[in-house]
Design a protein around this motif. Structure first.
Motif, PDB file in Angstrom:
ATOM      1  N   PHE A  96       5.284  -7.422 -21.854  1.00 37.27           N
ATOM      2  CA  PHE A  96       4.396  -7.895 -22.918  1.00 37.27           C
ATOM      3  C   PHE A  96       3.911  -6.730 -23.784  1.00 37.27           C
ATOM      4  CE2 PHE A  96       3.986 -11.425 -20.011  1.00 37.27           C
ATOM      5  CZ  PHE A  96       3.601 -12.520 -20.776  1.00 37.27           C
ATOM      6  N   PRO A  97       3.884  -6.901 -25.101  1.00 37.17           N
ATOM      7  CA  PRO A  97       3.186  -5.917 -25.934  1.00 37.17           C
ATOM      8  C   PRO A  97       1.681  -6.136 -25.835  1.00 37.17           C
ATOM      9  CG  PRO A  97       4.044  -7.682 -27.307  1.00 37.17           C
ATOM     10  CD  PRO A  97       4.501  -7.977 -25.897  1.00 37.17           C
ATOM     11  N   GLY A  98       0.943  -5.052 -25.747  1.00 37.68           N
ATOM     12  CA  GLY A  98      -0.507  -5.169 -25.721  1.00 37.68           C
ATOM     13  C   GLY A  98      -1.089  -5.229 -27.121  1.00 37.68           C
ATOM     14  N   PHE A  99      -2.425  -5.369 -27.190  1.00 35.31           N
ATOM     15  CA  PHE A  99      -3.165  -5.109 -28.423  1.00 35.31           C
ATOM     16  C   PHE A  99      -3.322  -6.295 -29.370  1.00 35.31           C
ATOM     17  CE2 PHE A  99      -3.382  -2.125 -32.374  1.00 35.31           C
ATOM     18  CZ  PHE A  99      -4.749  -2.173 -32.376  1.00 35.31           C
ATOM     19  N   TYR A 100      -2.514  -7.361 -29.233  1.00 37.63           N
ATOM     20  CA  TYR A 100      -2.610  -8.404 -30.249  1.00 37.63           C
ATOM     21  C   TYR A 100      -2.292  -9.791 -29.701  1.00 37.63           C
ATOM     22  CZ  TYR A 100       2.557  -8.570 -30.780  1.00 37.63           C
ATOM     23  OH  TYR A 100       3.908  -8.719 -30.572  1.00 37.63           O
ATOM     24  N   GLY A 101      -2.700 -10.777 -30.478  1.00 39.89           N
ATOM     25  CA  GLY A 101      -2.352 -12.166 -30.230  1.00 39.89           C
ATOM     26  C   GLY A 101      -2.108 -12.842 -31.558  1.00 39.89           C
ATOM     27  N   TYR A 102      -2.081 -14.177 -31.557  1.00 44.93           N
ATOM     28  CA  TYR A 102      -1.808 -14.930 -32.778  1.00 44.93           C
ATOM     29  C   TYR A 102      -2.954 -15.891 -33.073  1.00 44.93           C
ATOM     30  CZ  TYR A 102       2.992 -13.242 -33.001  1.00 44.93           C
ATOM     31  OH  TYR A 102       4.108 -12.435 -33.112  1.00 44.93           O
TER      32      TYR A 102
ATOM     33  N   ILE B  31      -0.919 -16.528 -26.193  1.00 45.75           N
ATOM     34  CA  ILE B  31      -2.126 -15.718 -26.382  1.00 45.75           C
ATOM     35  C   ILE B  31      -2.673 -16.008 -27.781  1.00 45.75           C
ATOM     36  CG2 ILE B  31      -3.104 -13.398 -26.445  1.00 45.75           C
ATOM     37  CD1 ILE B  31      -1.013 -12.530 -24.452  1.00 45.75           C
ATOM     38  N   ILE B  32      -3.643 -16.902 -27.816  1.00 46.85           N
ATOM     39  CA  ILE B  32      -4.256 -17.359 -29.064  1.00 46.85           C
ATOM     40  C   ILE B  32      -5.572 -16.630 -29.261  1.00 46.85           C
ATOM     41  CG2 ILE B  32      -5.138 -19.369 -30.320  1.00 46.85           C
ATOM     42  CD1 ILE B  32      -3.397 -21.083 -28.429  1.00 46.85           C
ATOM     43  N   VAL B  33      -5.839 -16.196 -30.496  1.00 43.58           N
ATOM     44  CA  VAL B  33      -7.059 -15.439 -30.759  1.00 43.58           C
ATOM     45  C   VAL B  33      -7.815 -16.042 -31.943  1.00 43.58           C
ATOM     46  CG1 VAL B  33      -6.106 -13.290 -29.833  1.00 43.58           C
ATOM     47  CG2 VAL B  33      -5.862 -13.787 -32.275  1.00 43.58           C
ATOM     48  N   THR B  34      -9.094 -15.747 -31.964  1.00 48.44           N
ATOM     49  CA  THR B  34      -9.950 -16.096 -33.095  1.00 48.44           C
ATOM     50  C   THR B  34     -10.679 -14.829 -33.533  1.00 48.44           C
ATOM     51  OG1 THR B  34     -11.722 -16.721 -31.561  1.00 48.44           O
ATOM     52  CG2 THR B  34     -10.276 -18.483 -32.341  1.00 48.44           C
ATOM     53  N   GLY B  35     -11.445 -14.944 -34.610  1.00 54.49           N
ATOM     54  CA  GLY B  35     -12.167 -13.777 -35.109  1.00 54.49           C
ATOM     55  C   GLY B  35     -11.456 -13.138 -36.272  1.00 54.49           C
ATOM     56  N   SER B  36     -11.844 -11.905 -36.602  1.00 53.52           N
ATOM     57  CA  SER B  36     -11.268 -11.218 -37.752  1.00 53.52           C
ATOM     58  C   SER B  36      -9.914 -10.619 -37.401  1.00 53.52           C
ATOM     59  CB  SER B  36     -12.222 -10.130 -38.254  1.00 53.52           C
ATOM     60  OG  SER B  36     -12.426  -9.152 -37.257  1.00 53.52           O
ATOM     61  N   PRO B  37      -9.077 -10.328 -38.411  1.00 51.16           N
ATOM     62  CA  PRO B  37      -7.710  -9.857 -38.142  1.00 51.16           C
ATOM     63  C   PRO B  37      -7.633  -8.572 -37.325  1.00 51.16           C
ATOM     64  CG  PRO B  37      -7.950 -10.479 -40.450  1.00 51.16           C
ATOM     65  CD  PRO B  37      -9.320 -10.536 -39.858  1.00 51.16           C
ATOM     66  N   ASN B  38      -8.636  -7.707 -37.467  1.00 52.03           N
ATOM     67  CA  ASN B  38      -8.604  -6.425 -36.767  1.00 52.03           C
ATOM     68  C   ASN B  38      -9.652  -6.318 -35.664  1.00 52.03           C
ATOM     69  OD1 ASN B  38      -6.546  -4.686 -38.349  1.00 52.03           O
ATOM     70  ND2 ASN B  38      -7.790  -5.640 -39.954  1.00 52.03           N
TER      71      ASN B  38
ATOM     72  N   LEU C 209      -1.126 -19.599 -20.301  1.00 48.63           N
ATOM     73  CA  LEU C 209      -0.499 -18.581 -19.461  1.00 48.63           C
ATOM     74  C   LEU C 209      -0.204 -19.128 -18.069  1.00 48.63           C
ATOM     75  CD1 LEU C 209      -2.590 -15.438 -20.505  1.00 48.63           C
ATOM     76  CD2 LEU C 209      -0.121 -15.708 -20.785  1.00 48.63           C
ATOM     77  N   GLU C 210      -1.102 -19.956 -17.545  1.00 50.41           N
ATOM     78  CA  GLU C 210      -0.864 -20.559 -16.235  1.00 50.41           C
ATOM     79  C   GLU C 210       0.419 -21.395 -16.221  1.00 50.41           C
ATOM     80  OE1 GLU C 210      -4.125 -22.839 -14.852  1.00 50.41           O
ATOM     81  OE2 GLU C 210      -5.469 -21.130 -14.584  1.00 50.41           O
TER      82      GLU C 210
ATOM     83  N   SER D 124     -10.728 -12.004 -30.783  1.00 49.51           N
ATOM     84  CA  SER D 124     -11.178 -12.375 -29.438  1.00 49.51           C
ATOM     85  C   SER D 124     -10.233 -13.442 -28.905  1.00 49.51           C
ATOM     86  CB  SER D 124     -12.602 -12.925 -29.475  1.00 49.51           C
ATOM     87  OG  SER D 124     -13.509 -11.955 -29.970  1.00 49.51           O
ATOM     88  N   VAL D 125      -9.985 -13.396 -27.608  1.00 52.10           N
ATOM     89  CA  VAL D 125      -9.056 -14.356 -27.014  1.00 52.10           C
ATOM     90  C   VAL D 125      -9.685 -15.743 -26.987  1.00 52.10           C
ATOM     91  CG1 VAL D 125      -9.827 -13.925 -24.639  1.00 52.10           C
ATOM     92  CG2 VAL D 125      -7.508 -14.786 -25.060  1.00 52.10           C
ATOM     93  N   ASN D 126      -8.867 -16.740 -27.292  1.00 53.47           N
ATOM     94  CA  ASN D 126      -9.285 -18.127 -27.200  1.00 53.47           C
ATOM     95  C   ASN D 126      -9.133 -18.573 -25.742  1.00 53.47           C
ATOM     96  OD1 ASN D 126      -9.169 -21.038 -27.211  1.00 53.47           O
ATOM     97  ND2 ASN D 126      -8.912 -20.946 -29.424  1.00 53.47           N
ATOM     98  N   PRO D 127     -10.169 -19.203 -25.154  1.00 50.69           N
ATOM     99  CA  PRO D 127     -10.092 -19.608 -23.741  1.00 50.69           C
ATOM    100  C   PRO D 127      -8.870 -20.465 -23.412  1.00 50.69           C
ATOM    101  CG  PRO D 127     -12.342 -19.816 -24.543  1.00 50.69           C
ATOM    102  CD  PRO D 127     -11.491 -19.496 -25.734  1.00 50.69           C
TER     103      PRO D 127
END
Length: 457
Positions: A180-186, A148-155, A167-168, A158-161
């Motif tokens: 899975f923990p919710g709420f965050y990615g890397y 689960i890769i994300v971009t944008g600001s730390p707080n 995940l597939e 947004s998920v990276n496509p």
């Protein structure tokens, strides 16, 4: 396969977690589980996420935060002890908490995001341990390991496509529960970043799409999504089935079950969503489904209102003839990095509607002064207490005279409508009123439509 997400109130205590575990183990198809941080156990309680924010604040101000860290840890101890989990199984969670201040963070925003995310992270680890102690084949899955890769600001990530492809390809056994923990990615640099508040719903939707789930079950503390706010309308009807876009429209205006962006990944994946009550999982809840093939049973599916808006009203003769008038106003907003929500216009009038939570009095004065100097309106007025009411329903498209039917009960209540705007999709109508009139307007419209339909009129 089903993806199952539990909200904070559903995981706030030992008995609450026990209900959730019964739901998880009741069906083999419930294979991917998304946890929130423990929420409130009672009215005056403090959510674990809020304690973690306080912990981060202590560290950012040079204090050790040990008292707050211990309060957080005791919430997990309480849950673990309810299941007779040995203390040595729970102690690693405390070590993780105490090591948080020792990690390297690019700045204070990343520190806060990482601290906040650990409410979900520790709860997922604990719930995996509890399931294992009960003989269930369960595995904690860190978002980094799943991709689960994300971009944008730390707080406000947004998920990276690319995450969906990762995940597939994620390997797992057909008989294991993935926690899975919710709420965050890397981030790409390997730092934790959180989605906006309520982001565990977003995680659930991401996983539902990534795993191509047959159903995304979102367990919360209500039996269903209701057609109006129960605090405004007495015993509103539950919504049994609604479409994605109906939910999106209603979420924007104030439906509190979902953050208005939370469903987007599931919508993109065309995954049906079932909102259910952890305390009463046998009840049907509310199904949220694609628009294709949907047949509405009522004209209006739901009514929602938000009172957190403000409006800037401008009047200038021949405004419609003045080239670049609107552009010059938008350039001022861009200067202050400020977005507007809506812009209803007339021949000589223009209204800009803002989310008032993004403004303060100083900023309002600055914007008004610059607009006055730039475009010289004949009249400029700031309206601070503005409400937006959304009426949403796929059935509106086949009903002639809906706006008349809406205006009739509102007029009977002596309420002035400052704005009426129908969306191009014809499934939503937006009303603008004074904030003080919003609840009365919602109640009047609800009675007009739903009581008539209940009587078969």
């Amino acid at each position: 396969m089903k993806v199952v997400k539990f909200g904070g109130s559903s995981l706030a205590s030992g008995p609450a977690v026990e209900n959730a575990l019964k739901i998880i183990t009741a069906e083999a198809e419930r294979q991917v589980v998304v946890t929130s941080a423990p929420g409130k156990r009672f009215d005056d309680d403090i959510k674990v996420t809020d304690l973690l924010i306080k912990y981060a604040h202590e560290i950012n101000h040079g204090r050790n935060g040990l008292e707050v860290a211990d309060r957080i840890f005791q919430r997990y101890v309480e849950i673990g002890e309810y299941f007779n989990l040995p203390l040595e199984e729970i102690l690693p969670l405390k070590e993780i908490l105490l090591n948080l201040p020792k990690e390297h963070y690019p700045n204070k925003n990343y520190l806060q995001a990482t601290f906040k995310a650990h409410g979900e992270r520790l709860n997922a680890k604990l719930i995996a341990k509890i399931l294992q102690s009960q003989g269930v084949k369960a595995r904690y899955v860190d978002p980094k390991d799943a991709g689960i890769i994300v971009t944008g600001s730390p707080n406000n990530a947004s998920v990276n496509p690319e995450s969906y492809q990762l995940l597939e390809n994620f390997a797992y056994d057909a008989d294991e529960k993935l926690i899975f923990p919710g709420f965050y990615g890397y981030t790409l640099a390997g730092h934790i970043a959180t989605f906006s508040r309520g982001g565990s719903d977003i995680t659930g939707a991401i996983l539902a799409r990534g795993f191509h789930a047959d159903l995304y079950e979102n367990f919360t503390d209500v039996d269903a999504i209701f057609s109006a706010n129960p605090k405004v309308v007495d015993q509103p009807q539950p919504i049994h089935t609604m479409t994605y876009r109906e939910m999106r429209e209603l979420s924007y205006a104030g439906f509190s079950v979902f953050h208005d962006e939370a469903l987007i990944p599931a919508i993109q994946g065309q995954i049906p969503i079932n909102v259910k009550n952890t305390q009463h999982p046998e009840k049907r809840g509310t199904m949220i489904v694609p628009e294709k093939g949907f047949k509405p049973e009522t004209v209006i599916t739901g009514i929602a209102s938000g009172k957190h808006f403000g409006a800037l009203y401008l009047h200038k003769y021949l405004l419609n003839k003045e080239v670049g008038f609107t552009l010059r106003i938008l350039q001022i907003l861009n200067k202050y990095k400020l977005s507007y929500e809506h812009m209803p216009t007339g021949i000589d009038d223009l209204t800009l509607i803002f989310d008032r939570d993004t403004l303060n009095d100083e900023l309002i004065d600055q914007i008004c002064n610059e607009i006055q100097n730039e475009v010289s309106p004949d009249h400029l007025e700031w309206i601070s207490n503005y409400a937006i009411i959304m009426l949403v329903g796929e059935g509106m498209r086949d009903r002639i005279g809906v706006i008349r039917d809406i205006a009739t009960p509102v007029a009977r209540e002596g309420i002035s409508l400052r704005m009426v705007n129908q969306g191009a999709s014809e499934i939503s109508i937006m009303l603008g009123t004074a904030a003080k009139d919003a609840d009365r307007a919602v109640a009047a419209i609800y009675d007009y439509f739903f009581k008539q339909e209940a009587q078969g009129e």
